[in-house]
Design a protein around this motif. Structure first.
Motif, short mmCIF file in Angstrom:
data_model
loop_
_atom_site.label_atom_id
_atom_site.label_comp_id
_atom_site.label_asym_id
_atom_site.label_seq_id
_atom_site.Cartn_x
_atom_site.Cartn_y
_atom_site.Cartn_z
N ARG A 62 17.92 20.88 -8.59
CA ARG A 62 17.17 19.65 -8.74
C ARG A 62 18.09 18.56 -9.27
N VAL A 63 17.83 17.33 -8.87
CA VAL A 63 18.63 16.22 -9.32
C VAL A 63 18.57 16.13 -10.84
N SER A 64 19.71 15.85 -11.45
CA SER A 64 19.80 15.76 -12.90
C SER A 64 19.31 14.41 -13.38
N SER A 65 18.84 14.39 -14.63
CA SER A 65 18.53 13.12 -15.30
C SER A 65 19.61 12.74 -16.29
N SER A 66 20.67 13.53 -16.35
CA SER A 66 21.75 13.28 -17.28
C SER A 66 22.93 12.64 -16.56
N LEU A 67 23.49 11.61 -17.17
CA LEU A 67 24.67 10.97 -16.59
C LEU A 67 25.89 11.88 -16.69
N THR A 68 25.92 12.72 -17.72
CA THR A 68 27.13 13.47 -18.03
C THR A 68 27.15 14.89 -17.50
N SER A 69 26.02 15.42 -17.04
CA SER A 69 25.99 16.82 -16.61
C SER A 69 24.94 17.00 -15.52
N SER A 70 24.70 18.26 -15.15
CA SER A 70 23.71 18.57 -14.11
C SER A 70 22.38 19.02 -14.70
N SER A 71 22.16 18.79 -15.98
CA SER A 71 20.95 19.26 -16.66
C SER A 71 19.70 18.61 -16.08
N ALA A 119 16.94 22.74 -21.20
CA ALA A 119 17.01 24.13 -21.63
C ALA A 119 18.43 24.48 -22.04
N ASN A 120 18.55 25.36 -23.03
CA ASN A 120 19.86 25.74 -23.56
C ASN A 120 19.88 27.25 -23.79
N MET A 121 20.14 27.99 -22.74
CA MET A 121 20.14 29.45 -22.85
C MET A 121 21.39 29.93 -23.58
N SER A 169 23.19 22.98 -22.51
CA SER A 169 22.29 22.81 -21.37
C SER A 169 23.07 22.64 -20.07
N ASN A 170 24.33 22.20 -20.14
CA ASN A 170 25.12 22.03 -18.92
C ASN A 170 25.63 23.36 -18.38
N GLY A 181 22.69 35.85 -18.03
CA GLY A 181 24.00 36.25 -17.55
C GLY A 181 24.43 35.40 -16.37
N GLY A 182 25.70 35.51 -16.01
CA GLY A 182 26.26 34.68 -14.94
C GLY A 182 25.62 34.93 -13.60
N ALA A 183 25.36 33.85 -12.86
CA ALA A 183 24.74 33.97 -11.54
C ALA A 183 25.35 32.98 -10.56
N SER A 184 26.61 32.59 -10.76
CA SER A 184 27.23 31.60 -9.88
C SER A 184 27.46 32.15 -8.48
N ALA A 185 27.61 33.46 -8.33
CA ALA A 185 27.80 34.03 -6.99
C ALA A 185 26.57 33.81 -6.13
N ILE A 186 25.40 33.73 -6.75
CA ILE A 186 24.15 33.51 -6.01
C ILE A 186 23.83 32.03 -5.90
N TYR A 187 24.01 31.29 -7.00
CA TYR A 187 23.51 29.92 -7.03
C TYR A 187 24.59 28.85 -7.20
N GLY A 188 25.83 29.23 -7.45
CA GLY A 188 26.88 28.24 -7.58
C GLY A 188 27.13 27.81 -9.01
N SER A 189 27.70 26.64 -9.17
CA SER A 189 28.15 26.14 -10.47
C SER A 189 27.01 26.04 -11.47
N ASP A 190 27.39 26.14 -12.75
CA ASP A 190 26.54 25.91 -13.92
C ASP A 190 25.79 27.13 -14.42
N ALA A 191 25.68 28.19 -13.62
CA ALA A 191 24.89 29.36 -14.02
C ALA A 191 25.75 30.32 -14.85
N ILE A 192 26.29 29.83 -15.96
CA ILE A 192 27.15 30.65 -16.82
C ILE A 192 26.32 31.47 -17.80
N SER A 193 25.44 30.82 -18.54
CA SER A 193 24.60 31.56 -19.48
C SER A 193 23.38 32.15 -18.79
N GLY A 194 23.01 31.61 -17.65
CA GLY A 194 21.87 32.14 -16.93
C GLY A 194 21.17 31.10 -16.08
#
Length: 950
Positions: A108-117, A89-91, A96-97, A136-149
């Protein structure tokens, strides 16, 4: 049967209308509350809405909605090596990262070697209960990667009985067919205290090839070539020509010769005529390496995949058990096996070959040509003043392809319960994703060179030159059988000796522990002040083992792949969240998270939001947050690979470049004398592209301001509008070799990071460069999301008619998409209104639902767009760079129709037609092939599914 699709406001309103009083947790919060309304826009997509799309891949179904950009899918990465077949997904088109995907509210465990996608192809649509978008950003609730949503996927659980769903998708033309089988079953035990449910799914997707669609195959293949008549982009002459039947004439299928004509100061091109076998001069007009028609390699014939073949088998098991009245146990296991296959073009000559006249496979016409030139060899060597090349394609080896086999599993267990008014939960989860990439029809580079260099041995036999004792002998050539440089090769044993199957394997592991407690801590006049407090621990581990030959740069047309040793990242996190009712009509929500990474150290994220409802009809919402993305283990620890590159040393051209004075001064400070000439100007340099241990987190400030109007005077009508902004700094980008040189010598001083990446000899020549990942770019996006929704009973229009009519419009208007690739130059690129990021995306549906049947008409709309919205019209005329209208496209739309019929209490038939009007992609070189999701390539497509309960 119709799916519910709307903002969280409308979702909560419906829940209230149904008088549900149970406390629930919604995406974007860990606080359980009744009828909770989030200050952040949240869209809920129910299972039926996903199924109605007719897609079998979850990424394709989610990409229908305006908030989503074009992610990784079966149309754009089906033949992309180790990543083949993964869908992400690419919000907001931020990558997608930067879109966090949760399953049942957990990472969930990522299937990408380069990111957490997270690979969405492993999640069958038929086993999904709902999907929630939190933009929108949700890192305060869920942590890293939730920049676009955040995309939260809730799977079916607590199921009782048996349900069998069979589905098929059939395009009107051949190619791209799918078949699905899903069995869901479950039941209670221990007098209803426990439940076990299982889902089993199999999806088979057939490939859709270029040759399967007339609009993109044969002479309909559309391309462009440089126009030699055009000298500038303002001379009134088109810079490029739009052509059909383009041919890469320098790569004939039976071999060709390209030789420099010193008299006319141009290349002359020859090919082996397939009918006569004679070396023949190609008298067509050349546009670089291309001609219109004639002999050579045709892209229109190599059948690249518009969509790759894929098979997915998935098993999900869920169990929950009520240990005591206030403590429950839960566990789940999700497993999937994915097989993807895709093929691209055929192999071709990668490097100029040295061709000896005594090669017995040469046609006599080639020998005669060499004799006329007094050549013993055909060679490209600037030291000899020779620029003569033999090039060809190799259909006899088969098309280059990739097969990917992936195994993915996640197991988690947990306890949850309550005491008094407080709820608590603890869980442990472990997941692994492993993949094996098989590169098909690859060619050993050394064996390729051995086989095509034939000679006569002492017995007068045609053999590989490297097998003859003497100057050219090479032990590695043992077993070599000769192949003809020109003409057609049919000796399968000789071909097989050159061919190989590369094997690249990778793995991802993730271990996760979570714990939190939530509940009211203080009763305020407007309601309880509620809090959530929790802690997470996560370890992500990756590893990659490359093919031995590819690692040694011994595969034709493949770059070096390096071993990525087992590498881990650990993070310990603590967070808190507050929900404060200030007034009956005004709520404040705030959250804070602190993370301690084993790699980048401490990182913080926060969010705050207000919900204000002055009347029953009107609600305002406001949120602001700071979100982060921590660099992945690969971005940090990738050892990289070395490639050979040719460069122009900036110090060989002092007084030039974007900052001539700075370049001159910096080169002098390096000790480069005036008038210096680069002694290695014709030699390649080593370029190392790798990870960077000095990376830091990406930061993003997000802001949302919106309103929801739901008038009591018009029941079941609502309209919402939310303005949003994402400003990201320190975006991790790839630093190219040219970036390194420019940022070192064309900036005020040599005191910068980039200069440390350049190695010079005592004589001043550059011998090596480093590149790779660096915190460099910034990104600024702004837009408005709209939703209009209305429904009414059919009886209000047609008397006693049962059922309900509904209409819904979802629309995103992109106002700004600005990227500053280099903060030192502050040069910005603007993408809003481009083909990939149109300013308007919309989804409009009108439907009817009843207990026995229903139907819906859906329009997916992309606004008009241009190829380059950032073009500087003061230095170039748009219609010269993009002639014949190829740089512009009008509004794109696709009409779909779907419906259902309830056959009996236990059986329902679903049906649909996607692309009802059989609309083809626009005739633009960059769009007529669908461009990986911008337009539909299937044509009119029928889908049918049958759901049976037992």
């Amino acid at each position: 049967m119709s799916g519910v699709l709307g903002t969280q406001y409308s979702y909560a309103e419906e829940a209230s209308a149904e008088k549900e009083s149970k406390k629930v947790v919604i995406v974007g919060s860990r606080i359980k509350q009744e009828n909770f309304e989030s200050p952040s826009p949240i869209m809920v997509i129910e299972a039926d809405t996903l199924l109605e799309t007719g897609y079998t891949n979850l990424e394709e179904a989610l990409a229908e909605f305006p908030q989503m950009g074009i992610g990784s899918n079966l149309g754009n990465n089906g033949n992309s090596g180790t990543g083949s077949g993964t869908t992400y997904a690419n919000m907001r088109s931020l990558g997608s990262n930067r879109t966090l995907v949760l399953i049942n509210g957990k990472r969930r465990v990522s299937s990408s070697l380069t990111s957490s996608s997270v690979d969405l192809s492993t999640i069958p649509i038929a086993l999904v209960e709902k999907v929630e978008f939190l933009t929108g950003g949700a890192s305060a609730i869920y942590g890293s990667d939730a920049i676009s949503g955040v995309v939260n996927i809730t799977l079916k659980s607590d199921f009782e009985g048996f349900n069998l769903r069979l589905g098929a998708t059939q395009p009107e033309q051949s190619g791209g067919e799918t078949q699905t089988f899903t069995l869901t079953m479950g039941g209670n035990f221990a007098d209803g205290k426990g439940n076990v449910s299982t889902g089993i799914s199999f999806t088979n997707t057939q490939p859709l090839l270029q040759k399967d669609r007339d609009f993109v195959s044969g002479k309909n293949f559309l391309s462009t070539v440089s126009n030699p008549e055009s000298k500038t982009s303002t001379d009134g002459i088109p810079d490029i020509l739009v052509v059909n039947d383009i041919v890469t004439a320098t790569y004939p299928t039976t071999g060709g010769l390209r030789t420099w004509n010193w008299d006319d100061w141009k290349y002359d091109n020859y090919y082996i005529d397939e009918t006569t076998g004679e070396l023949t001069f190609n008298d067509r007009t050349f546009y670089g390496q291309y001609t219109i028609g004639g002999p050579g390699f045709r892209f229109s014939e190599y059948a690249w995949p518009l969509r790759s073949k894929q098979e997915v088998f998935s098993v999900f098991v869920n169990m929950n058990y009520e240990i005591t009245e206030n403590i429950s146990f839960n566990s789940s296991l999700q497993m999937s096996t994915t097989y993807t296959e895709g093929f691209g073009q055929v192999a071709y000559t990668e490097d100029p070959m040295v061709v000896y006249r005594d090669n017995p496979t040469l046609p006599q016409s080639v020998r005669d040509f060499m004799d006329n030139q007094s050549w013993d060899t055909i060679v490209a060597d600037s030291s000899l003043g020779r620029y003569d090349y033999v090039y060809r394609t190799h259909e006899e080896f088969g098309r280059i392809g990739n097969k990917n086999e992936r195994d993915n599993y996640t197991f988690d267990i947990g306890l949850e319960g309550y005491f008094g008014e407080f709820d608590w939960a603890v869980s442990a989860q472990h997941g692994e994703a492993r993949s094996l990439n098989k590169g098909l029809n690859r060619l050993y580079k050394d064996r390729y060179n051995f086989a095509f260099d034939a000679a006569l041995n002492d017995a007068g036999e045609t053999v590989c030159r490297a097998t003859i004792p003497g100057e050219h002998y090479d032990e590695r050539a043992k077993g070599c059988l000769p192949l003809a440089i020109f003409g057609t090769n049919t000796n399968q044993e000789a071909l097989d000796w050159v061919k190989t199957q590369t094997l690249n394997s990778q793995f991802n592991k993730q271990t996760l522990f979570t714990a939190h407690i939530t509940g009211p801590i203080l009763e305020l006049p407007a309601g309880p002040l509620s809090i959530a407090v929790g802690a997470d621990y996560r370890r992500d581990t990756i590893g990659f083992t490359p093919d031995t030959a590819q690692n040694a740069l011994n595969i034709v047309l493949e770059s070096q792949t390096s071993i990525v040793p087992t590498t881990s990242l650990d993070v310990k996190e603590a967070y808190t969240e507050f929900n404060i009712p200030i007034l009956e009509s005004l709520d404040l929500k705030a959250a804070y998270r602190v993370s301690d990474y084993s790699t980048v150290g401490k990182a913080e994220a926060w969010s705050a939001g207000l919900s204000f409802q002055p009347t029953n009809d009107l609600k305002f919402r406001l949120t602001g947050s700071k979100s982060i993305r921590a660099p992945s283990p690969y971005e940090l620890y990738n050892p990289g690979f070395i490639s050979s590159v040719f460069i122009t040393d900036p110090c060989a051209k002092p007084g030039e470049g974007p900052n001539p004075a700075a370049r001159t001064a910096n080169c002098a400070a390096e000790g480069i004398p005036e008038g210096w000439e680069d002694p290695r100007s014709t030699s390649s340099r080593d370029y190392l592209s790798s990870g960077n241990l000095n990376l830091k987190v990406e930061d993003a400030d997000t802001f949302t301001l919106g309103m929801v109007f739901s008038p009591d005077a018009i029941p079941n009508f609502s309209i919402s509008a939310d303005w949003w902004s994402i400003q990201m700094e320190d975006q991790i980008s790839t630093l190219s070799m040219q970036d390194v040189l420019t940022r070192c010598y064309d900036t005020p001083t040599l005191d910068n990071f980039e200069c440390s990446l350049i190695t010079r000899t005592g004589g001043g020549a550059i011998t090596a460069l480093k590149g790779g990942q660096i915190n460099l770019a910034s990104n600024d996006l702004q837009g408005i999301d709209y939703e209009v929704k209305y429904s009414l009973d059919a009886s209000e229009i047609f008397g006693d008619m049962p059922g309900r009519f509904s209409a819904r419009l979802l629309m995103t208007r992109l106002q700004l998409s600005k990227v500053v690739s280099d903060p030192k130059t502050l040069d910005a690129d603007y993408y809003a209104g481009s083909f990939a990021q149109p300013k308007v995306r919309a989804n409009l549906s009108i439907g009817y639902d009843s207990d026995t049947w229903g139907t819906k008409l859906v329009a997916n709309i992309r606004g008009k767009a241009v190829a380059d919205p950032d073009l500087d019209h003061s230095v170039a005329n748009y219609d010269e760079i993009y002639p014949d209208g190829i740089g512009k496209v009008g509004m794109l739309y696709r009409l779909d129709m779907n419906g259902y019929y309830v056959i009996s209490d236990s059986m329902t038939l679903g049906f649909g037609i996607r692309n009802l009007t059989d609309k083809e992609p626009p005739r633009k070189p960059s769009l007529f092939g669908g461009n990986y999701g911008i337009s539909d390539v299937f044509g009119r497509t029928y889908n049918l599914n049958l759901s049976m309960d037992f």
